[in-house]
Design a protein around this motif. Structure first.
Motif, PDB file in Angstrom:
ATOM      1  N   ASP A   1       0.700 -21.838  -3.211  1.00 25.76           N
ATOM      2  CA  ASP A   1       1.991 -22.426  -3.575  1.00 25.76           C
ATOM      3  C   ASP A   1       3.050 -22.054  -2.534  1.00 25.76           C
ATOM      4  O   ASP A   1       3.853 -22.894  -2.127  1.00 25.76           O
ATOM      5  CB  ASP A   1       2.401 -21.955  -4.972  1.00 25.76           C
ATOM      6  CG  ASP A   1       3.569 -22.743  -5.515  1.00 25.76           C
ATOM      7  OD1 ASP A   1       3.476 -23.990  -5.564  1.00 25.76           O
ATOM      8  OD2 ASP A   1       4.569 -22.117  -5.890  1.00 25.76           O
ATOM      9  N   ALA A   2       3.019 -20.811  -2.082  1.00 30.10           N
ATOM     10  CA  ALA A   2       3.969 -20.373  -1.053  1.00 30.10           C
ATOM     11  C   ALA A   2       3.740 -21.113   0.262  1.00 30.10           C
ATOM     12  O   ALA A   2       4.704 -21.500   0.937  1.00 30.10           O
ATOM     13  CB  ALA A   2       3.865 -18.867  -0.842  1.00 30.10           C
ATOM     14  N   LEU A   3       2.477 -21.341   0.629  1.00 25.16           N
ATOM     15  CA  LEU A   3       2.185 -22.093   1.851  1.00 25.16           C
ATOM     16  C   LEU A   3       2.711 -23.526   1.753  1.00 25.16           C
ATOM     17  O   LEU A   3       3.288 -24.047   2.711  1.00 25.16           O
ATOM     18  CB  LEU A   3       0.679 -22.118   2.130  1.00 25.16           C
ATOM     19  CG  LEU A   3       0.050 -20.831   2.630  1.00 25.16           C
ATOM     20  CD1 LEU A   3      -1.469 -20.991   2.720  1.00 25.16           C
ATOM     21  CD2 LEU A   3       0.611 -20.422   3.982  1.00 25.16           C
ATOM     22  N   LEU A   4       2.507 -24.152   0.597  1.00 28.92           N
ATOM     23  CA  LEU A   4       3.011 -25.513   0.409  1.00 28.92           C
ATOM     24  C   LEU A   4       4.534 -25.552   0.459  1.00 28.92           C
ATOM     25  O   LEU A   4       5.123 -26.461   1.058  1.00 28.92           O
ATOM     26  CB  LEU A   4       2.495 -26.089  -0.910  1.00 28.92           C
ATOM     27  CG  LEU A   4       0.999 -26.409  -0.955  1.00 28.92           C
ATOM     28  CD1 LEU A   4       0.567 -26.738  -2.379  1.00 28.92           C
ATOM     29  CD2 LEU A   4       0.642 -27.533  -0.016  1.00 28.92           C
TER      30      LEU A   4
ATOM     31  N   CYS B   1      10.709 -23.890  19.642  1.00 28.07           N
ATOM     32  CA  CYS B   1      10.374 -22.487  19.355  1.00 28.07           C
ATOM     33  C   CYS B   1      10.181 -22.271  17.853  1.00 28.07           C
ATOM     34  O   CYS B   1       9.268 -21.542  17.439  1.00 28.07           O
ATOM     35  CB  CYS B   1      11.449 -21.552  19.890  1.00 28.07           C
ATOM     36  SG  CYS B   1      11.439 -21.420  21.680  1.00 28.07           S
ATOM     37  N   ALA B   2      10.997 -22.903  17.053  1.00 25.90           N
ATOM     38  CA  ALA B   2      10.837 -22.796  15.598  1.00 25.90           C
ATOM     39  C   ALA B   2       9.503 -23.392  15.173  1.00 25.90           C
ATOM     40  O   ALA B   2       8.818 -22.853  14.300  1.00 25.90           O
ATOM     41  CB  ALA B   2      11.992 -23.492  14.885  1.00 25.90           C
ATOM     42  N   GLY B   3       9.105 -24.485  15.798  1.00 22.41           N
ATOM     43  CA  GLY B   3       7.823 -25.111  15.493  1.00 22.41           C
ATOM     44  C   GLY B   3       6.644 -24.221  15.851  1.00 22.41           C
ATOM     45  O   GLY B   3       5.652 -24.156  15.120  1.00 22.41           O
ATOM     46  N   ILE B   4       6.748 -23.524  16.964  1.00 20.07           N
ATOM     47  CA  ILE B   4       5.685 -22.607  17.374  1.00 20.07           C
ATOM     48  C   ILE B   4       5.562 -21.462  16.372  1.00 20.07           C
ATOM     49  O   ILE B   4       4.461 -21.105  15.954  1.00 20.07           O
ATOM     50  CB  ILE B   4       5.945 -22.084  18.802  1.00 20.07           C
ATOM     51  CG1 ILE B   4       5.787 -23.217  19.807  1.00 20.07           C
ATOM     52  CG2 ILE B   4       5.013 -20.922  19.132  1.00 20.07           C
ATOM     53  CD1 ILE B   4       6.306 -22.902  21.204  1.00 20.07           C
ATOM     54  N   CYS B   5       6.693 -20.907  15.957  1.00 18.57           N
ATOM     55  CA  CYS B   5       6.672 -19.824  14.949  1.00 18.57           C
ATOM     56  C   CYS B   5       6.091 -20.325  13.635  1.00 18.57           C
ATOM     57  O   CYS B   5       5.250 -19.665  13.021  1.00 18.57           O
ATOM     58  CB  CYS B   5       8.072 -19.274  14.733  1.00 18.57           C
ATOM     59  SG  CYS B   5       8.728 -18.380  16.137  1.00 18.57           S
ATOM     60  N   HIS B   6       6.515 -21.506  13.203  1.00 25.36           N
ATOM     61  CA  HIS B   6       6.010 -22.080  11.957  1.00 25.36           C
ATOM     62  C   HIS B   6       4.498 -22.273  12.025  1.00 25.36           C
ATOM     63  O   HIS B   6       3.772 -21.892  11.106  1.00 25.36           O
ATOM     64  CB  HIS B   6       6.695 -23.422  11.688  1.00 25.36           C
ATOM     65  CG  HIS B   6       6.016 -24.226  10.630  1.00 25.36           C
ATOM     66  ND1 HIS B   6       5.179 -25.260  10.944  1.00 25.36           N
ATOM     67  CD2 HIS B   6       6.033 -24.137   9.281  1.00 25.36           C
ATOM     68  CE1 HIS B   6       4.706 -25.785   9.817  1.00 25.36           C
ATOM     69  NE2 HIS B   6       5.212 -25.119   8.808  1.00 25.36           N
ATOM     70  N   SER B   7       4.002 -22.852  13.111  1.00 27.46           N
ATOM     71  CA  SER B   7       2.566 -23.112  13.237  1.00 27.46           C
ATOM     72  C   SER B   7       1.750 -21.828  13.257  1.00 27.46           C
ATOM     73  O   SER B   7       0.672 -21.771  12.671  1.00 27.46           O
ATOM     74  CB  SER B   7       2.290 -23.915  14.511  1.00 27.46           C
ATOM     75  OG  SER B   7       2.834 -25.196  14.401  1.00 27.46           O
ATOM     76  N   THR B   8       2.268 -20.810  13.892  1.00 30.48           N
ATOM     77  CA  THR B   8       1.552 -19.538  13.966  1.00 30.48           C
ATOM     78  C   THR B   8       1.436 -18.895  12.585  1.00 30.48           C
ATOM     79  O   THR B   8       0.353 -18.461  12.175  1.00 30.48           O
ATOM     80  CB  THR B   8       2.262 -18.577  14.942  1.00 30.48           C
ATOM     81  OG1 THR B   8       2.344 -19.210  16.224  1.00 30.48           O
ATOM     82  CG2 THR B   8       1.517 -17.268  15.066  1.00 30.48           C
ATOM     83  N   ILE B   9       2.538 -18.851  11.854  1.00 30.63           N
ATOM     84  CA  ILE B   9       2.521 -18.271  10.508  1.00 30.63           C
ATOM     85  C   ILE B   9       1.646 -19.111   9.586  1.00 30.63           C
ATOM     86  O   ILE B   9       0.822 -18.585   8.829  1.00 30.63           O
ATOM     87  CB  ILE B   9       3.957 -18.167   9.948  1.00 30.63           C
ATOM     88  CG1 ILE B   9       4.756 -17.141  10.764  1.00 30.63           C
ATOM     89  CG2 ILE B   9       3.949 -17.798   8.468  1.00 30.63           C
ATOM     90  CD1 ILE B   9       6.252 -17.195  10.512  1.00 30.63           C
ATOM     91  N   LEU B  10       1.798 -20.424   9.648  1.00 28.06           N
ATOM     92  CA  LEU B  10       1.048 -21.320   8.777  1.00 28.06           C
ATOM     93  C   LEU B  10      -0.445 -21.251   9.065  1.00 28.06           C
ATOM     94  O   LEU B  10      -1.269 -21.180   8.144  1.00 28.06           O
ATOM     95  CB  LEU B  10       1.548 -22.752   8.936  1.00 28.06           C
ATOM     96  CG  LEU B  10       0.925 -23.778   8.000  1.00 28.06           C
ATOM     97  CD1 LEU B  10       1.260 -23.462   6.550  1.00 28.06           C
ATOM     98  CD2 LEU B  10       1.415 -25.167   8.360  1.00 28.06           C
ATOM     99  N   CYS B  11      -0.826 -21.252  10.320  1.00 26.30           N
ATOM    100  CA  CYS B  11      -2.241 -21.201  10.698  1.00 26.30           C
ATOM    101  C   CYS B  11      -2.886 -19.926  10.161  1.00 26.30           C
ATOM    102  O   CYS B  11      -3.980 -19.963   9.606  1.00 26.30           O
ATOM    103  CB  CYS B  11      -2.373 -21.275  12.214  1.00 26.30           C
ATOM    104  SG  CYS B  11      -4.074 -21.428  12.783  1.00 26.30           S
ATOM    105  N   THR B  12      -2.202 -18.817  10.299  1.00 26.46           N
ATOM    106  CA  THR B  12      -2.719 -17.543   9.781  1.00 26.46           C
ATOM    107  C   THR B  12      -2.908 -17.620   8.268  1.00 26.46           C
ATOM    108  O   THR B  12      -3.953 -17.221   7.742  1.00 26.46           O
ATOM    109  CB  THR B  12      -1.757 -16.391  10.144  1.00 26.46           C
ATOM    110  OG1 THR B  12      -1.567 -16.389  11.561  1.00 26.46           O
ATOM    111  CG2 THR B  12      -2.310 -15.060   9.694  1.00 26.46           C
ATOM    112  N   GLY B  13      -1.922 -18.129   7.562  1.00 27.48           N
ATOM    113  CA  GLY B  13      -2.019 -18.252   6.113  1.00 27.48           C
ATOM    114  C   GLY B  13      -3.134 -19.182   5.676  1.00 27.48           C
ATOM    115  O   GLY B  13      -3.859 -18.898   4.710  1.00 27.48           O
ATOM    116  N   LEU B  14      -3.297 -20.296   6.378  1.00 21.13           N
ATOM    117  CA  LEU B  14      -4.350 -21.243   6.022  1.00 21.13           C
ATOM    118  C   LEU B  14      -5.736 -20.669   6.263  1.00 21.13           C
ATOM    119  O   LEU B  14      -6.659 -20.891   5.470  1.00 21.13           O
ATOM    120  CB  LEU B  14      -4.171 -22.549   6.794  1.00 21.13           C
ATOM    121  CG  LEU B  14      -2.956 -23.372   6.391  1.00 21.13           C
ATOM    122  CD1 LEU B  14      -2.743 -24.523   7.362  1.00 21.13           C
ATOM    123  CD2 LEU B  14      -3.086 -23.886   4.970  1.00 21.13           C
TER     124      LEU B  14
END
Length: 134
Positions: free
Chosen positions: A54-57, A11-24
């Motif tokens: 920088d925040a995304l990295l 579940c943490a991975g799904i949340c991370h991917s969703t936030i990261l994908c939007t930012g990218l």
């Protein structure tokens, strides 16, 4: 690990991917891709972009540390034997996280390579992302 522990880690991975994908998507849609560009060149045109990247990295590097700790070290710890029960896949998983974290940290320290690091982070290309390649 138990199914509930693995579910929580996923579940943490799904949340991370969703936030990261939007930012990218925001990062790549607002600046032209230039593999040789230094991150400081973006301060002149869009000051927010450098901080955003920088925040995304940082966000992805922190997740890599979390993911390695929870999905391998915590789930594979055997308290009865007082040792880790690693599989061959776990070693590869840890190596992937160490190398990826090193690459993202290097991009921040050097001030270049940030766009290629973001390409590597893009969840469509990442096998653990929401849209992995088969």
């Amino acid at each position: 690990g138990t199914p509930s522990k693995e579910c929580a880690a996923s579940c943490a991975g799904i949340c991370h991917s969703t936030i990261l994908c939007t930012g990218l998507i925001v990062a790549f849609s607002t600046e032209k891709y230039d593999v040789a560009a230094k991150i400081d060149t973006y301060t002149q045109t869009t000051g927010w972009w450098k901080k955003f990247v920088d925040a995304l990295l940082q966000f992805c590097t922190a997740y890599m540390l979390y993911d390695a700790t929870i999905n391998v070290l915590w789930l594979r710890w055997n308290p009865t034997l007082v040792k880790f029960d690693f599989s061959p896949d776990d070693v590869l998983f840890l190596a992937h996280h160490i190398v990826t974290s090193f690459y993202m940290i290097s991009a921040r320290v050097i001030g270049a390579g940030h766009q290629s690091a973001m390409i590597c982070m893009f969840p469509i290309c990442h096998p653990c992302g929401p849209f992995p390649f088969p």
